[in-house]
Write a protein that holds these residues in place. Sequence first.
Motif, short mmCIF file in Angstrom:
data_model
loop_
_atom_site.label_atom_id
_atom_site.label_comp_id
_atom_site.label_asym_id
_atom_site.label_seq_id
_atom_site.Cartn_x
_atom_site.Cartn_y
_atom_site.Cartn_z
N ALA A 27 -36.58 47.56 1.41
CA ALA A 27 -37.41 48.14 2.04
C ALA A 27 -39.00 48.51 1.19
O ALA A 27 -38.52 49.14 0.01
CB ALA A 27 -37.16 49.50 2.82
N GLY A 28 -40.07 48.16 1.74
CA GLY A 28 -40.99 48.23 0.68
C GLY A 28 -41.04 47.66 -0.56
O GLY A 28 -41.55 48.10 -1.43
N ASP A 29 -40.38 46.36 -0.42
CA ASP A 29 -40.32 45.72 -1.71
C ASP A 29 -39.24 46.42 -2.84
O ASP A 29 -39.42 45.95 -3.79
CB ASP A 29 -41.47 45.23 -2.53
N ASP A 66 -46.68 38.42 10.07
CA ASP A 66 -48.09 38.09 9.07
C ASP A 66 -48.20 39.41 8.24
O ASP A 66 -49.21 39.36 7.34
CB ASP A 66 -49.30 37.77 10.24
N ARG A 67 -47.44 40.56 8.45
CA ARG A 67 -47.68 41.62 7.60
C ARG A 67 -46.23 42.42 7.27
O ARG A 67 -45.58 42.06 7.60
CB ARG A 67 -48.54 42.72 8.08
N MET A 68 -46.35 43.10 6.08
CA MET A 68 -45.28 43.93 5.77
C MET A 68 -45.44 45.36 5.53
O MET A 68 -46.55 45.93 5.42
CB MET A 68 -44.58 43.29 4.60
N ASP A 128 -45.44 38.14 0.91
CA ASP A 128 -45.16 36.71 0.60
C ASP A 128 -43.78 36.48 1.23
O ASP A 128 -42.99 37.03 0.84
CB ASP A 128 -45.23 36.69 -0.79
N PRO A 129 -43.65 35.56 2.24
CA PRO A 129 -42.50 35.45 2.92
C PRO A 129 -41.41 34.65 1.93
O PRO A 129 -40.20 35.01 1.97
CB PRO A 129 -43.17 34.27 3.92
N GLN A 130 -41.98 33.98 0.99
CA GLN A 130 -41.03 33.37 -0.03
C GLN A 130 -40.34 34.20 -0.87
O GLN A 130 -39.17 34.35 -1.04
CB GLN A 130 -41.73 32.19 -0.82
N ARG A 131 -41.05 35.40 -1.30
CA ARG A 131 -40.52 36.31 -2.12
C ARG A 131 -39.10 37.12 -1.21
O ARG A 131 -38.25 37.35 -1.73
CB ARG A 131 -41.77 37.39 -2.28
N VAL A 186 -44.88 43.14 12.32
CA VAL A 186 -44.76 43.65 10.72
C VAL A 186 -43.27 43.75 10.39
O VAL A 186 -42.38 44.29 10.83
CB VAL A 186 -45.33 44.97 11.01
N PHE A 187 -43.33 43.09 9.11
CA PHE A 187 -41.96 43.02 8.48
C PHE A 187 -41.64 44.32 7.95
O PHE A 187 -42.32 44.72 7.19
CB PHE A 187 -42.03 41.81 7.23
N LEU A 188 -40.32 44.79 8.27
CA LEU A 188 -39.67 46.07 7.67
C LEU A 188 -38.89 46.15 6.40
O LEU A 188 -38.92 46.94 5.65
CB LEU A 188 -39.18 47.05 9.02
#
Length: 921
Positions: A343-345, A483-485, A496-499, A539-541
């Motif tokens: 969450a939140g990278d 398209d967002r996180m 970054d989707p790949q990350r 939005v990616f969570l």
Amino acid sequence: MSLHHHLPAHEVVLLVETDVAKGLASDEAARRLERFGPNVLPKVRRQGPLIRFLLQFHHPLIYVLLAATAVTLLLGEWVDAGVIFGVVLANAVVGFIQESRAEAALESLAAMMKTEAAVRRDGRKHRITSAEIVPGDVVLLESGDKVPADLRLTGVRELRVDESALTGESLPVEKADQVLPPETVVADRKNMAFSGTLVTYGQGTGVVVGTGTETELGRIHQLMGETTQLATPLTKKLASFSKVLTAAILGLAAVTFALGLWRGRPVTDIFMAAVALAVGAIPEGLPAAVTITLAIGVGRMARRHAIIRKLPAVETLGSTTVICSDKTGTLTKNEMTVQAILAGDRVFDVEGAGYEPVGSIVEAGEAEVEAKAEAKPRPQPEPGLRDVLREVLLAGALCNDARLIERDGRWTVVGDPTEGALLAAARKGGVDPDRMASACSRVDAIPFESERQFMATLHRLESGRDVMIYLKGAAEKVVGLCDRMLAADGTEQPFDPQRVLDRAEAFAGRGLRVLAFARKTPPPGADRLADRDVDGGLVFLGLQAMMDPPRPEAVAAVRACQSAGIAVKMITGDHALTARAIAGQIGLDGRTDQPNGELSVMTGQDLAATSREALPDAAERTAVFARVSPEQKLRLVEALQARDQIIAMTGDGVNDAPALKQANIGVAMGCGGTEVAKEAADMVLTDDNFASIAAAVEEGRCVFDNLTKFIVWTLPTNMGEGLVLLTAIAAGAVLPILPVQILWINMTTAVALGLMLAFEPKEPDIMRRSPREPSQPILTGTLIERIVLVSLLMLAGAYGVFLWEEQRTESIAAARTAAVNVFVMVELFYLFNCRSLEHTMFHVGLFSNPWIWRGVAAMVALQLLLTYQPIMNRLFHTVPIDAVAWLPILALSLAVYLIVGAEKWLRRQWDAANQRRPRTV
């Protein structure tokens, strides 16, 4: 066997000559029922009860005891003959009862087929018994149904089937109508539904392609019928020991007869002397000691959650060299648990296991994040990492069809185990799913389907106007829709989707199942949810990664088994990645020829490609076997047995039953196991816990120890009695002891003294020893030397006291009475030497076995009766002896104790010196 998974559904329909829309006509169904037979498993023809009972006497040791009965009858000792035969008969009855219970396994398997099913016939829906199902029937499935036959699915609607009892797969399998390659293994045949499995979710329609023995369940039934019940290490060793003992007894009897003829004694007297020698050499108490020692072991194991169904299984566990364990529910909790969250990278670890909502969510390597529930979710949360974490947990709780309930202090899931794990994680993070479901009522949903790879729900927030879409699914699919996180500060930022995919792959590499979560704000007042509403702009969570975690106590148990020299191997129907990860967490030892040092895993396909000649080597070197079919489990057990390994196989499903029966000892799960597995097994765990196996192994080793102690204790008396008689005949002298006195010694000491060794507690180092070599006999060279030493001491002591007392009192009856007491008192003192075969009795504790002291007191009382009670004097040809006669008797007994103690001490010093001595090449 059905191989219809590689054909399109319409071709299967044509092959079985049916109509999906209308089903079979009733008259056609009747014809097929007559042609193919009922959809049941056939009963296996077995031997009748009389033959099975008579076979209980088919054992070399029993032959020896039957010979002892005949001998005592020839001597006219009817009571003694009755006692010996009573022991034989009791053993036969116990064995017959246990075997009858074990043979109930196939009937239990057949009972699994008796259920009802919904079918389409004559264009209408009917409910019929599963026995009436025929090939070509169109079966209608829905949640809660048991699949009545093997089906090729022709239509599915979110259909999930629990196949754990058949394949070992821990999660319900998502079904789909698609063509699969011919080589697809059973566990991956998603277009098939198999007999005996359970529908957990959704609906489906399928065409019957296999009934009765032509189903996967029927194939297992045939495998069980083909496997043979193996002799246990104990029965094999006792058989070998009995053959040697029989040969020795007959040899001594022949020598006695020959010596008597050479001395010119009457043939009748010589014959009776030879018979007396045989009676003395036969250890009449051994069968009773075996039965009682095993029964005591059964009681001890029951207190440690292991129920023994067959007595020899107690000892077999103690000889086990390899444990082949199922994963799900045995080594693991059989409860999915979220273990990591992104969450939140940031990555968070989730503590606690199972569905119980106890544990904390801790940032990996940092302090605990305090996540507190809000009354309602907010589309734009306040900045802060805990809000981002809460949003991921909230998405998992709301986009969810499962429920967690608490019954009798235990939390269980109603619905999909994966969704249950999400609810438990939410509670650990302070999000109450029930409260949030009320505050954010669901308006509409897009259910999960394999083609979509996601589930989405539309919720109306507490205000009544604001709405929010939450979505969960496969990481690859969900990331493509975003398209967002949601960043760590609570703001929406490009990502970054790949990350994210790399993070998901890292979780998967740990054997975790990964789900991704996202949200989207639809137009205000929206009350419908369609695929176009979630085809982008989300939005990616974050991610939630879960697995069925190892039992903490299983980790310790595996470590204990491996330190005891027992190899532990995981044989599971789960995927290779999951199996490897669990094996690493549990700490299995195995081949690590992978570049990254991970345990290598053999899959079902690897096993199929391995030749019969190469399989034993591969089975010994590998610790993890994944995606394994029932035949392959059986092959693995047989391959390990080909290397003379003693195999304990654990399992709980129908698929485990053939291997359970083939293994030297089958261990079934009592709570979550099927009745088939329990009936096929030798032992049932009442707590479904691998840790109980380690406890049972410990008890099994103790049982074998105690049996060995009894044999080492009793044989010197039998050998000493024979040598005394042989010496007397060779010298042309009168017999120092009579046959009736020999029977008294053997029977009373075995009951009052020898059987007390069955109650000996475990020695402190019992789980630090290596397993006994399967080829190693019951008696090692060291123990045989000790038996010979004590036998010679008994010979010298008894014959010497006999001659001394005869000269002193000029009474042969008094001399014989003294000789009898020498044997009994030497046995009594020697009993304390036998409490430990390597150490003194103080090593195991002077009073750790109170039964020893009770037996000693009883034996002393019996000997006083034999010596001084007039009735006993008449029955056993004894006379009272004075106090002077007791002095050499007690002195000799104490000397034997000290001599054997010194012998054990010298051997310990010798062994220690050999261990310290440097090895030379």
